[in-house]
Design an enzyme around this catalytic site. Structure first.
Site, PDB file in Angstrom:
ATOM      1  N   ASP A 169       6.467  -4.228   6.232  1.00 12.72           N
ATOM      2  CA  ASP A 169       5.401  -4.587   7.169  1.00 12.72           C
ATOM      3  C   ASP A 169       5.923  -5.410   8.341  1.00 12.72           C
ATOM      4  O   ASP A 169       5.148  -6.061   9.022  1.00 12.72           O
ATOM      5  CB  ASP A 169       4.293  -5.361   6.437  1.00 12.72           C
ATOM      6  CG  ASP A 169       4.815  -6.650   5.794  1.00 12.72           C
ATOM      7  OD1 ASP A 169       6.020  -6.928   5.913  1.00 12.72           O
ATOM      8  OD2 ASP A 169       4.002  -7.371   5.177  1.00 12.72           O
ATOM      9  N   ASN A 170       7.250  -5.395   8.570  1.00  9.21           N
ATOM     10  CA  ASN A 170       7.774  -6.134   9.719  1.00  9.21           C
ATOM     11  C   ASN A 170       9.020  -5.446  10.252  1.00  9.21           C
ATOM     12  O   ASN A 170       9.776  -4.803   9.501  1.00  9.21           O
ATOM     13  CB  ASN A 170       8.069  -7.583   9.344  1.00  9.21           C
ATOM     14  CG  ASN A 170       9.188  -7.717   8.332  1.00  9.21           C
ATOM     15  OD1 ASN A 170      10.359  -7.842   8.710  1.00  9.21           O
ATOM     16  ND2 ASN A 170       8.860  -7.670   7.048  1.00  9.21           N
TER      17      ASN A 170
ATOM     18  N   CYS B 163       1.067 -16.795  37.112  1.00  8.48           N
ATOM     19  CA  CYS B 163       0.038 -17.090  38.117  1.00  8.48           C
ATOM     20  C   CYS B 163      -1.284 -16.425  37.765  1.00  8.48           C
ATOM     21  O   CYS B 163      -2.363 -16.970  38.040  1.00  8.48           O
ATOM     22  CB  CYS B 163       0.517 -16.653  39.500  1.00  8.48           C
ATOM     23  SG  CYS B 163       0.797 -14.877  39.657  1.00  8.48           S
TER      24      CYS B 163
ATOM     25  N   ASP C 105      10.194  -6.514  -3.832  1.00 11.85           N
ATOM     26  CA  ASP C 105       9.131  -7.101  -3.015  1.00 11.85           C
ATOM     27  C   ASP C 105       8.998  -8.556  -3.444  1.00 11.85           C
ATOM     28  O   ASP C 105       8.847  -8.852  -4.629  1.00 11.85           O
ATOM     29  CB  ASP C 105       7.809  -6.367  -3.205  1.00 11.85           C
ATOM     30  CG  ASP C 105       6.808  -6.690  -2.101  1.00 11.85           C
ATOM     31  OD1 ASP C 105       6.641  -7.891  -1.791  1.00 11.85           O
ATOM     32  OD2 ASP C 105       6.205  -5.753  -1.557  1.00 11.85           O
TER      33      ASP C 105
ATOM     34  N   ALA D  56       0.826  -1.207   0.000  1.00 13.45           N
ATOM     35  CA  ALA D  56       0.000   0.000   0.000  1.00 13.45           C
ATOM     36  C   ALA D  56       0.864   1.263   0.000  1.00 13.45           C
ATOM     37  O   ALA D  56       0.684   2.160  -0.829  1.00 13.45           O
ATOM     38  CB  ALA D  56      -0.935  -0.012   1.201  1.00 13.45           C
TER      39      ALA D  56
ATOM     40  N   LYS E 157       4.432  -8.255  -7.089  1.00 14.13           N
ATOM     41  CA  LYS E 157       4.075  -6.864  -6.801  1.00 14.13           C
ATOM     42  C   LYS E 157       5.082  -5.890  -7.409  1.00 14.13           C
ATOM     43  O   LYS E 157       4.703  -4.871  -7.996  1.00 14.13           O
ATOM     44  CB  LYS E 157       3.997  -6.650  -5.287  1.00 14.13           C
ATOM     45  CG  LYS E 157       2.783  -7.264  -4.625  1.00 14.13           C
ATOM     46  CD  LYS E 157       2.737  -6.897  -3.149  1.00 14.13           C
ATOM     47  CE  LYS E 157       1.484  -7.453  -2.480  1.00 14.13           C
ATOM     48  NZ  LYS E 157       1.423  -7.080  -1.049  1.00 14.13           N
TER      49      LYS E 157
ATOM     50  N   ARG F 248      -6.405  -1.448  -1.358  1.00 10.94           N
ATOM     51  CA  ARG F 248      -5.562  -0.351  -0.881  1.00 10.94           C
ATOM     52  C   ARG F 248      -4.273  -0.165  -1.684  1.00 10.94           C
ATOM     53  O   ARG F 248      -3.585   0.825  -1.514  1.00 10.94           O
ATOM     54  CB  ARG F 248      -5.218  -0.564   0.603  1.00 10.94           C
ATOM     55  CG  ARG F 248      -4.481  -1.858   0.837  1.00 10.94           C
ATOM     56  CD  ARG F 248      -4.512  -2.258   2.315  1.00 10.94           C
ATOM     57  NE  ARG F 248      -3.798  -3.502   2.522  1.00 10.94           N
ATOM     58  CZ  ARG F 248      -4.305  -4.706   2.265  1.00 10.94           C
ATOM     59  NH1 ARG F 248      -5.520  -4.812   1.796  1.00 10.94           N
ATOM     60  NH2 ARG F 248      -3.602  -5.801   2.485  1.00 10.94           N
TER      61      ARG F 248
END
Length: 842
Positions: free
Chosen positions: A638-639, A694, A566, A540, A590, A577
């Site tokens: 994106d990471n 716990c 990419d 995007a 892409k 998008r």
């Protein structure tokens, strides 16, 4: 851009300084002509207002020169008549039926990411909205593209201008072959391919109140203030929402008027806040305190409900109460003196309630402006920019020419007009202009005037995306709209020594980049064209960046080049998008598809597509020589690991890095410049708060705790222990040797393996899996809880005398298995099927 047919009298509106407000108040007025419709000018008894007039026009060397002077005049220039054509939308019966039925069905594969933000109700409301967009220049096409992707019901385009070479710098759907064609028609052809569910029309012909009455929203771009005042007046009479957007070089504005009673269903889109209560006071302004480790997350005016409150039980199940925030852990709820004393516990939950917002008209907002701040470092200049925009528009309306870069006479005239706007002026007892600042910032006005004739693709992207987002808010009622002006500038992009440059530096040369040269100069343009940049990611953000690169001319020079990489292929869900891609591109790489589409926008773009991920394993492709030859890197990833890797490479090779990311309606940009700014990896988000074991096992008190418990249980039972068991079966000795080297975790690992391969544990049929699952239900939801309540009875108190089961500790209740309960049966069946999958049981 919109011509309102005359009824009793005809007028020509010329900018705000030419008193459109006064004209609009004339008793004979029913509708006004806007700039572009030439008629006999009105010569009524209006006050003489100082106006900027062309004193003489002459052509010299192919360049238009005008000498300007200020004088009182009631005469008005009549610009050329707009070329207007007629036409009807040509849609097949099948296509019309598909569009008509779209509100009943939402294509969740296409809109999946958007549905996370808007929800199904918001999406359905948007699919019922019809929008009229006026002006299809660089700004207008950005808005149109975003709305078509968003999925409104219909988008009607209105623009009577033809494509010119200057449009190619920002109007990404216009090519050299389109020069001379109508901008709206050219745009329609390309926009139709973006989203099959959105009907795209072109409105051709005189456009008056009867033509706009069926629209939900009207958006004006490429229009002056005086024109927009009249369109906004007509919209308010018809109950239609209105948005105005402008860009003037490195400056832009958005105005929003959604009517006197606009309903906002959700101000921020966030999940409702929830907190545990530690104390509620008994006083005239009762104060609620939450546990110290948990902020309540409320704002003034929010509404809340209460549950499980002990003692002050009157609050449980009562109508939502309005709060006043006192601090991050406290808020007041009004009089609690008539309630019983609070003895402990309880939950407070935010209730999101629709509420009305009153918007003022553009006419009123010019006199009494309200701003949404875009840059808190520039808060003091918002009123200044409002006057400067009006002054530039008035200059254009009266001279039919925007201020020319480097021309002192033009800038002087705009400054004088801004001063005239900064004064109190009434007509027939009504205030039409007001003194907003003590003194006009002359330097700011001159800077705006310098580049007002130019258009920059990135500015169109910024203002266009904001205007489109406001349109989405108008359609869905979700998120708080801009109240009501939004001023934005990026004047830091001006050359540092701009004042010392001559006029020739900014004068057009007859190229597609002239609108950018007007603002930044030829030297900067040449540098942009010869940049060598790497774009990492073609999703995007990557599509938007590559589009802007092509329009700006980045990498289009003899020494320039853009590398885009990419590794992903296009999926259908990307089409909502990632606007460079179409249905026919699905399953293509892409990077390859994006590079091809960007080159169609600007054939001069020198772009190379790669399909490799960035990381140590691809340093043979992106080696030292590759990075040494770059001028910078643009991250559209994106990471975080890939971002950190690219940051390390840029730091090592001393290359600028532009990093960006989005999450729903939130976004961020970080500019990293070697030796001047902090690098990406030098700062990081705070780690997510860990949940104690716990708490997960014995004392969960929030939905997040139960989700994390379920994830941990799934990982341990159906993944990790199964992997360990498989490794043991394959090579028992090697597995045991490994355990001996890890004494800390050996015992729990062996117990996990034994649960799968121990005597009687291996399932041979699905019935065995069902028996195992039923026993697991008994252990998790009955036996373990019963044991916990035996260890810590419900009436247990601590050494301090307070109940053990209070505060963050919620007493659990053991479950008795009931096959008629859908959730009980679903757990057993799901666990049995997972167990069967682990062991290959049919």
């Amino acid at each position: 851009p919109v011509a309102f047919s005359p009824m009793m009298a005809t007028f020509l509106v010329v900018g705000y300084l030419a008193v459109p407000s006064m004209l609009a108040e004339h008793p004979h007025l029913k509708s006004l002509l806007l700039r572009g419709q030439s008629q006999e000018p009105f010569r009524g008894a209006l006050p003489k207002i100082p106006m900027l007039r062309p004193h003489g026009i002459q052509e010299s060397g192919g360049q238009l020169k005008r000498s300007l002077s200020l004088r009182h005049s009631s005469d008005m220039i009549a610009p050329k008549r707009m070329a207007i054509r007629g036409g009807e939308p040509q849609e097949s019966p099948q296509r019309q039926a598909q569009i008509a039925n779209v509100t009943d069905n939402i294509d969740e594969k296409l809109y999946n990411r958007q549905l996370y933000v808007l929800g199904h109700d918001g999406m359905r409301r948007m699919q019922k909205c019809s929008i009229l967009l006026v002006g299809l220049g660089g700004l207008g096409i950005e808005i149109a593209k975003n709305l078509a992707l968003a999925g409104v019901k219909s988008l009607t385009l209105h623009d009577n201008r033809t494509v010119e070479q200057s449009d190619l710098c920002s109007q990404f759907y216009c090519t050299e072959e389109d020069i001379g064609k109508n901008r709206a028609q050219v745009s329609k052809e390309r926009l139709t391919d973006l989203n099959q569910y959105v009907k795209i029309d072109v409105l051709e012909g005189d456009c008056g109140p009867d033509d706009i009455k069926n629209f939900s929203l009207v958006i004006c771009t490429d229009a002056c203030f005086g024109e927009c005042v009249l369109v906004n007046d007509a919209c308010r009479e018809l109950g239609i929402s209105f948005i105005m957007a402008q860009t003037r070089g490195l400056y832009g504005n958005v105005f929003v008027d959604l009517g006197p009673e606009f309903t906002v269903t959700d101000t921020n889109g966030e999940n409702p806040s929830q907190a545990m209560i530690s104390l509620i006071s008994q006083e005239a302004e009762g104060v609620v305190s939450t546990l110290d480790e948990q902020r309540h997350g409320l704002e003034d005016g929010d509404y809340v409900t209460f549950s499980e409150v002990q003692g002050m039980t009157e609050l449980n199940g009562a109508e939502p109460v309005r709060v006043k925030v006192l601090g991050p852990y406290t808020f007041s709820i009004g009089d609690t003196t008539k309630f019983h004393a609070h003895t402990g516990g309880g939950y407070v939950r935010q209730v999101k309630r629709p509420f009305k917002v009153a918007f003022k008209s553009l006419r009123e907002s010019i006199v009494d402006p309200e701003f949404t701040v875009s840059d808190f470092a520039k808060m003091e200049r918002q009123q200044q920019l409002l006057m400067a925009f009006q002054a530039v528009d008035s200059f254009y309306a009266q001279v039919d020419l925007l201020p020319r870069p480097g021309k002192k006479d033009d800038a002087d005239a705009v400054v004088e007009l801004a001063r005239q706007f900064n004064q109190d002026l009434s007509v027939d007892g009504k205030l039409v202009s007001r003194k907003l600042v003590e003194e006009v910032d002359e330097a700011l006005v001159r800077r705006l005037a310098h580049g007002a004739a130019g258009t920059l693709a990135p500015m169109c992207s910024v203002i266009g995306s904001i205007a489109a987002q406001e349109a989405v808010k108008a359609c869905t009622g979700k998120f708080m709209p801009i109240r009501q002006w939004f001023m934005f500038d990026a004047e830091e992009a001006y050359p540092e020594d701009m004042e010392k440059m001559g006029t020739e530096e900014f004068w057009p040369d007859g190229t597609r980049y002239d609108p950018q040269v007007v603002v930044l100069g030829k030297t900067v343009q040449e540098r942009l064209m010869n940049l060598r940049y790497m774009l990492v990611g073609a999703g995007a953000i990557g599509c938007e960046a590559l589009k802007n690169f092509a329009l700006m001319g980045v990498g289009c020079g003899p020494k320039g080049q853009v590398h885009v990489t990419d590794m992903d292929s296009i999926e259908r869900s990307n089409l909502n998008r990632q606007f460079l891609f179409r249905e026919s591109d699905v399953q293509q790489l892409k990077s390859v598809a994006a590079a091809r589409k960007a080159k169609e926008m600007n054939p001069e773009l020198r772009v190379v597509a790669h399909s490799s991920k960035v990381g140590p394993e691809t340093e043979g492709e992106f080696d030292d020589g590759f990075f040494e030859g770059l001028d910078g890197v643009f991250n559209a990833l994106d990471n975080v690991p890939a971002r950190m890797y690219m940051d390390q490479r840029c730091v090592f090779f001393r290359k600028p890095l532009l990093d960006s990311g989005t999450l729903g309606t939130k976004g961020n940009v970080q500019v990293v410049i070697p030796h001047q700014s902090v690098s990406y990896s030098s700062s990081s988000d705070p780690p997510e708060k860990a949940i104690p074991i716990c708490t997960l096992k014995n004392f969960p008190n929030a939905i997040e705790h139960t989700i994390q418990w379920a994830r941990d249980d799934f990982e341990g039972v159906f993944k990790q222990s199964v992997d360990d068991a498989a490794t043991y079966v394959e090579s028992p000795e090697a597995f045991l040797d490994r355990l001996r080297a890890q004494p800390g975790s050996a015992q729990s690992t062996i117990q996990g393996v034994a649960r799968h391969v121990g005597k009687g544990q291996w399932p041979h049929s699905f019935k065995d899996c069902l028996l195992w699952a039923r026993a697991r239900f008994q252990d998790l939801f009955h036996n373990n809880i019963a044991q916990l309540l035996t260890s810590f009875p419900l009436d247990m108190v601590t050494s301090g005398g307070t109940p053990f089961w209070s505060g963050a500790k919620r007493p659990p209740s053991p479950l008795l298995f009931d096959a008629a309960d859908p959730s009980h049966l679903a757990f057993v069946l799901a666990a049995a099927r997972l167990r069967a999958a682990n062991f290959g049981v049919a």
